[in-house]
Scaffold this active site. Structure first.
Site: not given
Length: 292
Positions: A39, A98, A183-185, A188
């Site tokens: 990241y 990962h 990535s629950p959203l 965006g």
């Protein structure tokens, strides 16, 4: 339970502001922070390391290795060393592999992780982006060698992308493993900031990542509009519906949520106590259930 995700730390927000945001999240009760060695080329780990100085024992730190590099003994040991230095800590609470790499024998990977657990550098180990079959192979190797087992998986999982329900989540339920969806959203999309007929808002992921919206098809936009209607009918925001839906799932241990501004955190944390009815959850399930 919520986990603060950090894949955007060190990108557009000044470092000191990000540290204040992390401290605010901890003050609000988010005591779990998720990052990875890749990241922002390691800056995310460095920023988190600065932020948790003085309250390290009150925070669960999770990081990862092996997305771009292999999961060989050499790369795992080197990755753990770098992560410990960046995070300014002697141990990592939850350490993820990962991604699965077929070219590295699982015996090598799992025996190395076990050694690092015995040394106290890793408290627990987990995997991300593994299939159910790959997790089963890892468990068989650990049972044969007497090694530490994966205790959790981190799959992509949200109201629209539900592929994890095919084999990952059933496997985790059977083996009593935690599930930490990322990535629950959906970058965006499940906040409602994007529309099929309008350009991406300035500063959004869709604006600076050209391939992001290119992968969103007409069916997804149609489902998005219907999800907005479900949220409006329940008198909640689309974001509240997305996170709340995941929190209602039996297998989900903690949802990895992101934030780019400190002001976003109270609203996000409040979702944990928001009551979403079973009828609303069923409406979402019927709309977005994967084809069998």
């Amino acid at each position: 339970m919520l986990t603060l995700g950090s894949n955007n730390f060190g990108m557009q927000v000044p470092e000191d502001e990000t540290i204040r945001m992390i401290n605010k999240a901890v003050d609000l009760g988010i005591n779990s922070i998720d990052t990875a060695d890749i990241y922002t080329d390691g800056r995310s780990e460095e920023i988190i390391g600065r932020a948790v100085q003085g309250n390290r024992n009150d925070v669960i730190l999770a990081t990862k290795v092996g997305y771009e590099e292999s999961i060989s003994r050499k790369d795992i040991i080197a990755g753990v060393k770098r992560s410990l230095e960046r995070l300014r800590t002697d141990y990592i609470d939850l350490f993820y592999i990962h991604a699965f790499h077929e070219e590295t024998p699982l015996e090598e990977t799992m025996s190395t992780l076990n050694e690092l657990v015995q040394q106290g550098k890793l408290r627990q180990i987990a995997c991300s982006n593994f299939s159910g079959a790959q997790m089963r192979r890892a468990r068989e190797v650990c049972e044969s060698g007497g090694y530490a087992q994966f205790i959790a998986d981190q799959p992509e999982y949200n109201m629209i992308r539900r592929g994890a329900e095919t084999d990952v989540i059933p496997y985790c339920l059977r083996e009593d493993m935690g599930v930490f969806p990322y990535s629950p959203l959906m970058g965006g999309l499940l906040v409602g900031k994007y529309s099929k007929d309008l350009p991406a808002p300035a500063g959004s992921r869709g604006a600076y990542h050209q391939g992001f919206l290119a992968s969103v098809d007409a069916t997804t936009y149609e489902r998005l509009e219907r999800l907005k209607a479900i949220a409006a009918g329940a008198d909640i925001s689309l974001m509240e519906l997305a996170v709340g839906w995941l929190l209602k799932k039996e297998a989900v241990t903690s949802v990895v949520v992101g934030a780019s501004k400190e002001a976003q955190l109270p609203e996000t944390v409040a979702i944990v106590d928001r009551s979403i009815t079973d009828d609303v959850i069923r409406n979402v399930d019927r709309l977005t259930r994967p084809a069998s």
